[in-house]
Enzyme design. Sequence first.
Site, PDB file in Angstrom:
ATOM      1  N   GLU A 116      55.136  40.912  54.521  1.00 41.42           N
ATOM      2  CA  GLU A 116      56.106  41.641  53.860  1.00 41.42           C
ATOM      3  C   GLU A 116      56.022  41.609  52.321  1.00 41.42           C
ATOM      4  O   GLU A 116      56.399  42.450  51.691  1.00 41.42           O
ATOM      5  CB  GLU A 116      57.501  40.954  54.490  1.00 41.42           C
ATOM      6  CG  GLU A 116      58.709  41.445  53.740  1.00 41.42           C
ATOM      7  CD  GLU A 116      59.920  41.013  54.390  1.00 41.42           C
ATOM      8  OE1 GLU A 116      61.085  41.284  54.048  1.00 41.42           O
ATOM      9  OE2 GLU A 116      59.874  39.964  55.347  1.00 41.42           O
ATOM     10  N   HIS A 117      55.773  40.442  51.832  1.00 48.19           N
ATOM     11  CA  HIS A 117      55.675  40.055  50.426  1.00 48.19           C
ATOM     12  C   HIS A 117      54.575  39.344  49.972  1.00 48.19           C
ATOM     13  O   HIS A 117      54.020  38.719  50.804  1.00 48.19           O
ATOM     14  CB  HIS A 117      56.843  38.703  49.930  1.00 48.19           C
ATOM     15  CG  HIS A 117      58.330  39.361  50.340  1.00 48.19           C
ATOM     16  ND1 HIS A 117      59.105  39.112  51.515  1.00 48.19           N
ATOM     17  CD2 HIS A 117      59.167  40.022  49.407  1.00 48.19           C
ATOM     18  CE1 HIS A 117      60.229  39.679  51.484  1.00 48.19           C
ATOM     19  NE2 HIS A 117      60.534  40.179  49.988  1.00 48.19           N
TER      20      HIS A 117
END
Length: 134
Positions: free
Chosen positions: A33-34
Amino acid sequence: SEIAKKSIDERGCIIVTACMGNAIKLMNDIAPEHLEVMTASPFELLPKIKHAGAIFLGEYTPEAIGDYIAGPNHTLPTGGTAKFYSPLSVENFLKKSSIISMSKKGLQEIGEACALIANTEGLTAHEESVRVRL
């Protein structure tokens, strides 16, 4: 600190790879996600990064900058879905249509291939819809 400790205890790990190529391959497999890229030349690695929701480049770009100040949407693909989906954007709220138009000559050039594909799929009505126009 209590939330961070629980997260690290339940889901955290450290992975050491033999080289940057292996690290990038692993990262693309995980599709985070990050992703924070903290190398001397993060922009050189950027073209190799194919699957991440949000990419933070360089030691002066903490995730919080993207979350609160920089402006990208913070609704990101989670659980590895960055392999096939992007962060939420205004395009998710727009209705789009595909528009297709063939000339007689164009259909004559590609129609047989289309009919063959339809036949191969067992969709004989699709096949016939092309053949009747040929």
